[in-house]
Design an enzyme around this catalytic site. Sequence first.
Site, PDB file in Angstrom:
ATOM      1  CG  ASN A   1       2.409   1.627   3.593  1.00  0.00           C
ATOM      2  OD1 ASN A   1       3.375   2.318   3.344  1.00  0.00           O
ATOM      3  ND2 ASN A   1       2.399   0.327   3.355  1.00  0.00           N
ATOM      4  N   GLY A   2       1.520  -0.630   6.112  1.00  0.00           N
ATOM      5  CA  GLY A   2       2.382  -1.283   7.093  1.00  0.00           C
ATOM      6  C   GLY A   2       1.728  -2.516   7.658  1.00  0.00           C
TER       7      GLY A   2
ATOM      8  CB  CYS B   1      -0.969   0.061   1.161  1.00  0.00           C
ATOM      9  SG  CYS B   1      -1.829  -1.447   1.476  1.00  0.00           S
TER      10      CYS B   1
ATOM     11  CB  CYS C   1      13.858  -9.195   4.469  1.00  0.00           C
ATOM     12  SG  CYS C   1      14.366  -7.694   3.634  1.00  0.00           S
TER      13      CYS C   1
ATOM     14  N   GLY D   1       0.636  -0.383  -5.034  1.00  0.00           N
ATOM     15  CA  GLY D   1      -0.522  -1.264  -4.876  1.00  0.00           C
ATOM     16  C   GLY D   1      -1.480  -1.088  -6.036  1.00  0.00           C
TER      17      GLY D   1
ATOM     18  CB  CYS E   1      14.037  -2.055   8.834  1.00  0.00           C
ATOM     19  SG  CYS E   1      13.447  -3.756   9.079  1.00  0.00           S
TER      20      CYS E   1
ATOM     21  CB  CYS F   1      11.399  -0.604   4.763  1.00  0.00           C
ATOM     22  SG  CYS F   1      11.353  -1.966   3.580  1.00  0.00           S
TER      23      CYS F   1
ATOM     24  CE1 TYR G   1      10.757  -5.055  -7.856  1.00  0.00           C
ATOM     25  CE2 TYR G   1       9.186  -5.126  -6.057  1.00  0.00           C
ATOM     26  CZ  TYR G   1       9.484  -5.328  -7.386  1.00  0.00           C
ATOM     27  OH  TYR G   1       8.531  -5.790  -8.239  1.00  0.00           O
TER      28      TYR G   1
ATOM     29  CG  ASP H   1      15.409  -5.631  -7.583  1.00  0.00           C
ATOM     30  OD1 ASP H   1      15.152  -6.345  -8.570  1.00  0.00           O
ATOM     31  OD2 ASP H   1      14.686  -5.593  -6.568  1.00  0.00           O
TER      32      ASP H   1
ATOM     33  CB  CYS I   1       8.871  -8.634   5.593  1.00  0.00           C
ATOM     34  SG  CYS I   1       8.469  -6.945   6.085  1.00  0.00           S
TER      35      CYS I   1
ATOM     36  CB  SER J   1      13.481  -4.286 -10.557  1.00  0.00           C
ATOM     37  OG  SER J   1      13.813  -5.587 -10.993  1.00  0.00           O
TER      38      SER J   1
END
Lengths: 459, 459, 459, 459
Positions: A111-112, A11, A448, A37, A445, A245, A251, A355, A391, A292
């Site tokens: 979003n999140g 999102c 991942c 999104g 962060c 993030c 990406y 990427d 994630c 990408s």
Amino acid sequence: MLDIRGLNEACGVFGVWGHKDAAEMAYFGLHALQHRGQDGAGMVVKNGDRLIRHRGSGLAADAFPQKTLDELKGTAAIGHVRYVMSGVHSQDGYQPRLFHFQKSSLAIGHNGSLVNSHELRHALESEGSIFQTSADSETLAHLIRKSSEPLLLDKLKASLKKIQGSYTFVLLTQKKLMAARDPQGIRPLVLGKLGETYMVASETCAFDTLGATYIRDVAPGEIVIIDDDGPRSDFIASDPGLRVCSMEFVYFARPDSNIDGINVHTSRKNAGRILAKEAPTPADVVVPSPDSGISAAIGYAEASGIPYEIGIIKNRYAKRTFIEPSQELRELGVKLKLSAVRAIVEGKSVVLVEDSIVRGTTSKHIVALLKEAGAKEVHMKVASPLLAHTCCYGVDLHTTKELIAYNRTTKDICRAIGADSLSYISEAGLVEAIGIPCSKGGGLCMACFNGDYPAGGGN
Amino acid sequence: MLDIRGLNEACGVFGVWGHKDAAEMAYFGLHALQHRGQDGAGMVVKNGDRLIRHRGSGLAADAFPQKTLDELKGTAAIGHVRYVMSGVHSQDGYQPRLFHFQKSSLAIGHNGSLVNSHELRHALESEGSIFQTSADSETLAHLIRKSSEPLLLDKLKASLKKIQGSYTFVLLTQKKLMAARDPQGIRPLVLGKLGETYMVASETCAFDTLGATYIRDVAPGEIVIIDDDGPRSDFIASDPGLRVCSMEFVYFARPDSNIDGINVHTSRKNAGRILAKEAPTPADVVVPSPDSGISAAIGYAEASGIPYEIGIIKNRYAKRTFIEPSQELRELGVKLKLSAVRAIVEGKSVVLVEDSIVRGTTSKHIVALLKEAGAKEVHMKVASPLLAHTCCYGVDLHTTKELIAYNRTTKDICRAIGADSLSYISEAGLVEAIGIPCSKGGGLCMACFNGDYPAGGGN
Amino acid sequence: MLDIRGLNEACGVFGVWGHKDAAEMAYFGLHALQHRGQDGAGMVVKNGDRLIRHRGSGLAADAFPQKTLDELKGTAAIGHVRYVMSGVHSQDGYQPRLFHFQKSSLAIGHNGSLVNSHELRHALESEGSIFQTSADSETLAHLIRKSSEPLLLDKLKASLKKIQGSYTFVLLTQKKLMAARDPQGIRPLVLGKLGETYMVASETCAFDTLGATYIRDVAPGEIVIIDDDGPRSDFIASDPGLRVCSMEFVYFARPDSNIDGINVHTSRKNAGRILAKEAPTPADVVVPSPDSGISAAIGYAEASGIPYEIGIIKNRYAKRTFIEPSQELRELGVKLKLSAVRAIVEGKSVVLVEDSIVRGTTSKHIVALLKEAGAKEVHMKVASPLLAHTCCYGVDLHTTKELIAYNRTTKDICRAIGADSLSYISEAGLVEAIGIPCSKGGGLCMACFNGDYPAGGGN
Amino acid sequence: MLDIRGLNEACGVFGVWGHKDAAEMAYFGLHALQHRGQDGAGMVVKNGDRLIRHRGSGLAADAFPQKTLDELKGTAAIGHVRYVMSGVHSQDGYQPRLFHFQKSSLAIGHNGSLVNSHELRHALESEGSIFQTSADSETLAHLIRKSSEPLLLDKLKASLKKIQGSYTFVLLTQKKLMAARDPQGIRPLVLGKLGETYMVASETCAFDTLGATYIRDVAPGEIVIIDDDGPRSDFIASDPGLRVCSMEFVYFARPDSNIDGINVHTSRKNAGRILAKEAPTPADVVVPSPDSGISAAIGYAEASGIPYEIGIIKNRYAKRTFIEPSQELRELGVKLKLSAVRAIVEGKSVVLVEDSIVRGTTSKHIVALLKEAGAKEVHMKVASPLLAHTCCYGVDLHTTKELIAYNRTTKDICRAIGADSLSYISEAGLVEAIGIPCSKGGGLCMACFNGDYPAGGGN
């Protein structure tokens, strides 16, 4: 036809206060954030004392025909574009959600992803709350409703303090627009201005589309409150240090956006340069995985001195065909989306820049295309570290088993995708490439990649 | 939303003989050729002794839903994607056209433009022909019908000898597939093979999509006849020397296609390199006009040593929005399709590489975007010569007045688009960049650059 | 979902001259004639010296969105609604067709069917004509083109004299509108007026929709020519006597239309009255087969004194569902379209009135519904004679084998549809019911009932 | 195009338990109930322990494409068709609604209208409830959630006891299906059976469509509980006497449905007969207002001996056209939906039978059509009493000002609609026509005719 790429953000949000064409601005803002999104889009508009909502499936352009937009007259709005995550109730409808209290209404877009939503819901249900969806915005609404604070802002602050995880929330009432970024700032949020009209968005590209000016990033743990007196701020927590993030840079975000002061394209190109130094390979051409890998490939080519080439072409109409090749044609290798450029790669040693590698499906497909077109060698260079963890902060990556890195060494992965060699940028390299100016270490962060979850939750 | 680019090719053709899924192959072939025309798509399929036709508007994916494709069973097919040219009857329907004679049927698809069609039609009408469209394929059908030759191939040859202009024709009867390229080979046509199945297409990218093998380009003036005995050839004229359309290399064709032995991306990159030598400018970054200037910009950057950067981003969802910004938002400068990347271009001297300038609208828009984003200087480099003449061979360029070069010097154009400098590659430079291996001089039609029309017609 | 009724008319025509909103008038005219064909609709509009065409599939409302209609500005128009007959090339496109001659254009719309079109086409092809469809209007265009007469009207007359079969043609040029009815007047055609605007239509209901006044029926063999001087007439043949299609009264036409002076509903009601006398049966209720048996059932009830009841209900949304019941549900007898009213028919002796029986499928289904709902007896009364012959004049009835009357006696048919008794009105009864005021005997084509084909052709 | 009729029912419900194709059965059930609401359709299906929901706009056929239905596998389902009432939040989404409690889920569909929902919501909000819509089903969900009873059935009973107004609720959990009818039985609800599969529906026509057997009407104040042990009953209140909505008989329900033992068509026909006696007028023909006046007109004709005629034709394609006649054509009187049959009414004295007059727009339009077509006199006979009060029980009739009867005498109304005379059936006449077998007087809610509101609320 499904996108063969496997990684998706959940999102994008937008909010605007104080413009007679607020809905139209929100529309164009969402249009600029569409890459975050494509499954649904929604908007709540303030028209005098009414909050009017419209949501629909697909792109903003599908959800908002001209007629609908014409009916959404108002002077403030929040909007949302949505990606429906796998493993999540898909029938929960689109955001923003609209809640009616006794004397007022409250619209929320999110979003999140919250990591303690299960516990919060359990507690709220015990106190009589009814949940109609699994949406985090509904959890926040119930927390606000149950809060004993007298003022909405204090209710919101008290509620957010109970929440763990990543978020940007945009909230709209008849009186004001509020936007909050989680204490680690995991998801991005920026503040902008066009004349006397203030706005917030997930990325700066929304401001550029509208001809608006970027003011600043919303700080981790900050709540921005906008009404006719302009914006002011409050804070959920004393700043524990930014941990935005890293996948936004790698990406998700649009190359022309800046996040926490860093241009996305530049960070990707830097990663390509650093990768060229960390993992040099003699080769004839540098070829990006479209689209990408383009920024990183340019950086790799520049730093290595190997010519940058368009070795793979994306059919720009591929998304529109719903015809699947018959079994026989499939075996003959019908290629609907990507084609290798034989004239470029035949007999060449190719550096292929990607990427990131998630499930490995695309990488395997592209390596095969290059080999079929006569590439002598394919050396895969990945502009992010080995992706080996899930994630819990809003990226559609719920189980390590779906990752090609699950129980595989780099060598195994290289073999699985059919490349002649495979190199990832180091964690330090990616940190250097992004170069977030953050005093308290890290700034990113990278859960991942390294399993360090700054806001709780985890595998 | 209209594409702001102004130059368009009129159509792509495909033909296949001898495969049980002929319609499906034609579908994927047209899908690969979709960039040559997005207004309509059609197909005629041979099912035993019947020729079945289906045509529809929009992309191949719109015109051929799965259900339709399932009904088009057959072992041979010709297909067509169409661009509806301005200034031409737009209600003439899509190709291929299907004609019924006493004992047989004939389907015809056409790419190109006849220059003596008015005279031919006048003569045919005097002899009793009725025309139902303004399509050149209908003219050819009447010529064939009126021909006194006993055999269809001879009728076709006699008819093509009367025709002047550019064409690739694909024809299908119950007995065979025929494909003809005009004596100057102005429009491209290639022959390929997949097992025992033969096919023809406007570009090699259709073969790559199908996993088929390129055999050779059809020669200027050649007619290829394909039936169950495989392909054989006949000729309309003794070879007067190839004059293939240079704009195919500059703009129309897909970068991964090869035309008359030359890879399109490579020819564009060469043009960028040569341009860097012919028109050097000290600058900080080389930025392509997306997407058509990318190949040339890579060449320019390589040859000049100036870094290649993504300075302009294309919103990949822009084509889907039908919402027009209101007057007020338009004045604020809402940008739906393209955004400049401020972080890349601010304070920089930018070399902007474009493949060609037709009306100048896009160029002006991009220069303005770069300047607004803070570019110090914008130097426009064009990878084709000054475009000052019309095209009568199938490119949608009917009057010189619509060209920005009309009655303007290069300096005037530079001022009109707002650039700090403007340079075009020389004619010789473009010829060198493409490098067609042609013994009889030239090898290219460069009529739109120099007014030399190899197949008659002209301004 | 296919309509379970099996008999269909091939088309309706409309023409208007001398109104600034000609396209809009044609649209509403076609809308009123929609029952004559739902597969496609088209229009040619005269705008100054240009003839503009638009055609599309489905209803007029589907083929002509507002935007399209807005672009079809003009002062005269002809329009066409089409039913695609089985056994006929279905990809021939919709009417009107538009033909270009050297100095002029000609648009033609057609309702009916020529019986010598094969011979005419053969001859025309021998003289060099190319046919692009199997449409009768294309045959007429070629005849006109080949005619040696100097004037268009004379060309048309000469051409029509060569034609055998049924037709109403509407023709439009830049100079005038022409409308022709075949010498037997098999297909209907009426002339009307709204202020100074003249129009022609297949049925008077089109005039009522437009608020226009009916002037008169076009005579058999008449050509009406309309231009700015108003209408005038010419004749193909000296009047051989009207033989208008009796099925227009029995089934095709709208009940509010008048054909050759006779109201359609009244003729049907008369048939019901006569049927009650010819075939009386003691019963409790008279129930119409919806909707085509309603008028006759009212007449039957009135004449017999038996109460008229709504014993079968049609689900008015049935046409919209594309879901087919699964095998299991189908066996349980899911009823999507028709339901019997148990409260009306349970334990009753029912007279079921139908306009005609073609394949018998519907009749069998309705009888079964009534029996399942508890009807004690079902007596089927048919308001037209036994339908035992094909039609070659434009009704979709090409082979006697598809008729339930093929090789069956009335008793056999009664058993096949499961009724307790079955009666048809006599031929004389139907003639009396319609009551065409015609001096030369008959006045009706009753070929499908008695095999007497007034315009040639036949089984 | 808006329906020119102004009276609408708010919804239909369906429920089925114990069939492997439950979703498909619900689909066909909703299809049969489609006349009760065309704005949206929804379904919740029980698949093992999951409740899956799907809702969409438009008809059931629009909301449920085959693909969707295929995904809705389950053994029980509730469904809902919806009419969006004016004056009510239209963005509240479609029913059934789905609520998640801690350990279970609950789906609710509702037909009717609560009269104390404002008070209930206020109290619930004071206790912390958040409302996301204005739907009555959400009020019920909160009442159930807040109930202190230990068992769901008791929670439901306790909740329904707090509710005033009209309703049929269908509820689905993982364990059972429940269906409740309000204590006055204002809205209809029936119980049926197909083999071992039980179902509930708003009308019996849903059972007929499915080939199921009607068992009985659900009693006023009854809750039917269905699980794998079959149906059992509980009661909210000791029976205060049936007061079923008389407008169900007059207008809403399908003629083939039976409500509380009475066939709808028969009740309408009876009303026509009684009207003929209460308000006789010498006339030439009896003409129904299509389609709602048909049953009553048949009764009127039978009782009066005046011939029943089809004097007005409805264009069955009218609903599909979105084209509005231009101003000029509108003045010329373009008729898109209804046409008078001149041959029937010209010079005649016409009895026009209508089921009811609400705003009077349609009646005025039809009288005008008849007069324009030459009717000498038009005598309007209405098969329900003067409609002078609002409805608070689920009919879209919220203010008396919109009624033509507001501040007008019958004579005034007659003049307003342009008729020569106007008669309404008496209240006693309508009660007799329906003939509900009810011991405790009345049996009908006739609030909109006489202002007596049996379940509270009112003007």
